[in-house]
Write a protein that holds these residues in place. Structure first.
Motif, short mmCIF file in Angstrom:
data_model
loop_
_atom_site.label_atom_id
_atom_site.label_comp_id
_atom_site.label_asym_id
_atom_site.label_seq_id
_atom_site.Cartn_x
_atom_site.Cartn_y
_atom_site.Cartn_z
N ALA A 176 0.83 -1.20 0.00
CA ALA A 176 0.00 0.00 0.00
C ALA A 176 0.87 1.26 0.00
N GLN A 177 1.97 1.24 0.76
CA GLN A 177 2.89 2.39 0.77
C GLN A 177 3.45 2.64 -0.63
N ALA A 178 3.87 1.58 -1.30
CA ALA A 178 4.41 1.73 -2.65
C ALA A 178 3.33 2.23 -3.62
N ALA A 179 2.09 1.78 -3.43
CA ALA A 179 1.00 2.17 -4.33
C ALA A 179 0.67 3.65 -4.21
N VAL A 180 0.58 4.18 -2.97
CA VAL A 180 0.25 5.59 -2.81
C VAL A 180 1.42 6.48 -3.21
N THR A 181 2.64 6.00 -3.04
CA THR A 181 3.81 6.76 -3.50
C THR A 181 3.79 6.88 -5.01
N GLN A 182 3.43 5.81 -5.69
CA GLN A 182 3.34 5.87 -7.14
C GLN A 182 2.22 6.79 -7.59
N ALA A 183 1.12 6.82 -6.84
CA ALA A 183 -0.03 7.64 -7.23
C ALA A 183 0.16 9.12 -6.93
N LEU A 184 0.83 9.45 -5.82
CA LEU A 184 0.92 10.85 -5.38
C LEU A 184 2.33 11.41 -5.37
N GLY A 185 3.33 10.57 -5.58
CA GLY A 185 4.70 11.07 -5.48
C GLY A 185 5.23 10.86 -4.07
N ASP A 186 5.69 11.94 -3.46
CA ASP A 186 6.23 11.85 -2.11
C ASP A 186 5.08 11.62 -1.13
N ALA A 187 5.04 10.44 -0.49
CA ALA A 187 3.93 10.09 0.40
C ALA A 187 4.43 9.34 1.61
N ASP A 188 3.80 9.61 2.75
CA ASP A 188 4.10 8.91 4.00
C ASP A 188 2.78 8.33 4.52
N LEU A 189 2.66 7.00 4.45
CA LEU A 189 1.39 6.33 4.75
C LEU A 189 1.40 5.72 6.14
N THR A 190 0.37 6.06 6.92
CA THR A 190 0.09 5.36 8.18
C THR A 190 -1.10 4.44 7.92
N PHE A 191 -0.84 3.14 7.95
CA PHE A 191 -1.82 2.14 7.52
C PHE A 191 -2.32 1.36 8.74
N THR A 192 -3.59 1.49 9.03
CA THR A 192 -4.21 0.74 10.13
C THR A 192 -5.05 -0.38 9.54
N ALA A 193 -4.67 -1.62 9.85
CA ALA A 193 -5.39 -2.79 9.31
C ALA A 193 -6.46 -3.25 10.30
N VAL A 194 -7.69 -3.33 9.82
CA VAL A 194 -8.81 -3.80 10.64
C VAL A 194 -9.20 -5.20 10.16
N PRO A 195 -8.99 -6.25 10.96
CA PRO A 195 -9.35 -7.61 10.53
C PRO A 195 -10.87 -7.78 10.49
N VAL A 196 -11.37 -8.32 9.41
CA VAL A 196 -12.81 -8.53 9.26
C VAL A 196 -13.06 -9.94 8.74
N ALA A 197 -14.25 -10.43 8.98
CA ALA A 197 -14.66 -11.75 8.47
C ALA A 197 -15.24 -11.58 7.07
N ARG A 198 -14.71 -12.33 6.14
CA ARG A 198 -15.23 -12.27 4.77
C ARG A 198 -16.50 -13.11 4.64
N ASP A 199 -17.29 -12.76 3.64
CA ASP A 199 -18.55 -13.49 3.44
C ASP A 199 -18.31 -14.96 3.09
N ASN A 200 -17.20 -15.24 2.43
CA ASN A 200 -16.92 -16.62 2.01
C ASN A 200 -16.01 -17.35 2.99
N GLU A 201 -15.89 -16.84 4.21
CA GLU A 201 -15.03 -17.48 5.20
C GLU A 201 -15.68 -18.79 5.66
N SER A 202 -14.90 -19.86 5.62
CA SER A 202 -15.45 -21.18 5.97
C SER A 202 -15.52 -21.34 7.49
#
Length: 459
Positions: free
Chosen positions: A266-292
């Motif tokens: 994600a850091q690499a993706a936003v850097t490519q999209a915006l140039g100079d970027a510093d990303l703070t990424f908070t991951a929220v674990p969720v249950a997917r609909d197809n989770e067995s």
């Protein structure tokens, strides 16, 4: 290789000398011929000299990395310097308007017309046009707000010089008010310039998100494999850097290292999209609909820090039955192990309902790094011969090879490779290999564990 801070300071330093030289020339000629418009333009250029000196100093500070007191870097020093320059511009514009109105009201004598002011102004236009282009190009390359402000100054100087030329021409044609009106035009342009600079600078200081930046960052993060959704994205500019706070949903079944890989992508993706970027990424674990059901049980166990395997789930007419192998410390007392199993079963019932049937098989946890040594070659040959003999009994498994036998404190561990028909199902392969493993352990009670690797025949 020239760095961005060096480029910015070099361009700013060149602008200082150019601004000072042209301001001095216009001021001297304006005083000599008595032209308020030319003096006003010289004062405007003097403010540019001050602004450029400030820019030169500020860009040396703003490009310093973040420290203990400035966690987001020093980029906003550029915005503060721009505010100071705007204040100077409005003070200058006010003074010019007052003096111009006074001259118009009192009928001050017109300036003396000669070729000298026109030559100076033409040179000034050429120099300012070159500086404006160089600064604008560098400002876009380095995303410097201070250099962008300087570029706008020099672009306005071109228009101001043209206005002064027009005023001198009117004066030469006999219109005595031409010089004062040109001075007023310079003051108006300075005011418009200050308004434009003030708007962008204040927006930056108030942390207004750059237009389109949030949408680009959101799209870049959402396109990262493993991101289920994006809850929120906040963007603000500090100098040339986009600081992005993002909350994204990821499958709760993913291990920590997989989530970390998603963050890096994600850091690499936003850097490519915006140039100079510093990303703070908070991951929220969720249950997917197809989770067995099995995946959900594994998540429950992992969240409790438990090691489980052989999770078996059956649906008996709308009622679930679950069987789990739970590994605990082999030296743990049964009552403590039973409490752990009971808590795990309660968590599963809370997830799936009280009518779910849960059976937990408790077994000792295998040591992570058991001490072992390679068995003697004769022992390996004996085990290999036995494996080949047991495999020959069913015919489905053949070519026993790469047999390894290790002696450990817990007993012997056997690893081997074998081949099966490429069209055979995984279930059939597993059943046949299991039969061989059971036969081997019956024949050699000292064998603690057998690990097989089935593969198709060589092409």
């Amino acid at each position: 290789m020239t760095t961005i801070p060096t480029i910015k300071t070099n361009v700013a330093a060149i602008s200082i000398f150019a601004s000072a030289g042209m301001a001095a020339a216009k001021f001297a000629v304006g005083i000599a011929i008595g032209s308020l418009a030319l003096i006003s333009e010289a004062l405007h250029s003097s403010v540019d000299v001050i602004a450029t000196v400030i820019t030169w100093l500020v860009v040396r500070v703003s490009d310093q990395p973040a420290d203990e007191e400035h966690h987001y870097g020093h980029g906003k020093f550029e915005s503060l310097s721009a505010l100071f320059v705007i204040a100077l511009l409005y003070v200058l514009a006010g003074g010019i308007l007052v003096e111009s109105w006074s001259r118009l009201r009192e009928g001050a004598p017109p300036p003396t017309i000669s070729a000298v002011p026109f030559v100076v102004l033409v040179i000034d236009i050429a120099v300012n046009f070159w500086r404006a282009r160089a600064l604008h190009r560098t400002a876009r390359q380095t995303r410097s707000q201070a250099l962008a402000a300087d570029a706008l100054h020099f672009a306005s100087d071109v228009l101001g010089s043209i206005a002064v030329i027009a005023g001198l021409v009117l004066t030469g044609l006999g219109y005595a008010w031409g010089d004062s009106v040109a001075a007023i035009a310079v003051a108006v342009m300075i005011s418009i310039l200050g308004l434009r600079l003030g708007r962008s600078t204040i927006e930056t200081l108030l942390d207004r998100a750059p237009v389109g930046a949030s949408e680009k960052a959101t799209a870049a993060i959402r396109a990262v494999p493993g991101v289920v959704g994006v809850e929120r994205v906040r963007v603000r500019m500090v100098g040339p850097t986009h600081f992005i706070d993002a909350i994204a949903k990821v499958p709760r079944t993913y291990p920590i290292d997989r989530v970390e890989a998603i963050k890096n992508t994600a850091q690499a993706a936003v850097t490519q999209a915006l140039g100079d970027a510093d990303l703070t990424f908070t991951a929220v674990p969720v249950a997917r609909d197809n989770e067995s059901v099995r995946e959900r049980i594994m998540v429950i166990a992992r969240n409790s820090g438990l090691a489980v395997h052989h999770v078996t789930v059956h649906d008996l007419g709308g009622r679930l039955t679950v069987s789990i192998d739970l590994e605990v410390d082999g030296d743990m007392e049964l009552i403590a192990a039973h409490d752990i199993a009971h808590d795990l079963e309660r968590s599963i019932r809370e997830e799936f309902g009280e009518d779910v049937e849960v059976d937990t098989h408790i077994e000792p946890l295998e040591p992570e790094l058991p001490v072992g040594t390679d068995a003697a070659p004769e022992r390996v040959e004996t085990i290999k011969a036995a494996l080949s003999r047991f495999a020959g009994g069913n015919g489905a498994i053949h070519d026993i090879h790469n047999v390894r036998v290790r002696d450990t404190d817990a007993g012997e561990i056997v690893n081997f490779h074998c081949r099966a028909a490429p069209s055979m199902s995984v279930i059939k392969v597993h059943e046949n290999v299991d039969e061989i493993e059971r036969a081997l352990r019956r024949a050699f009670p000292s064998i603690k564990r057998v690990i097989s690797h089935a593969e198709p025949p060589r092409a």
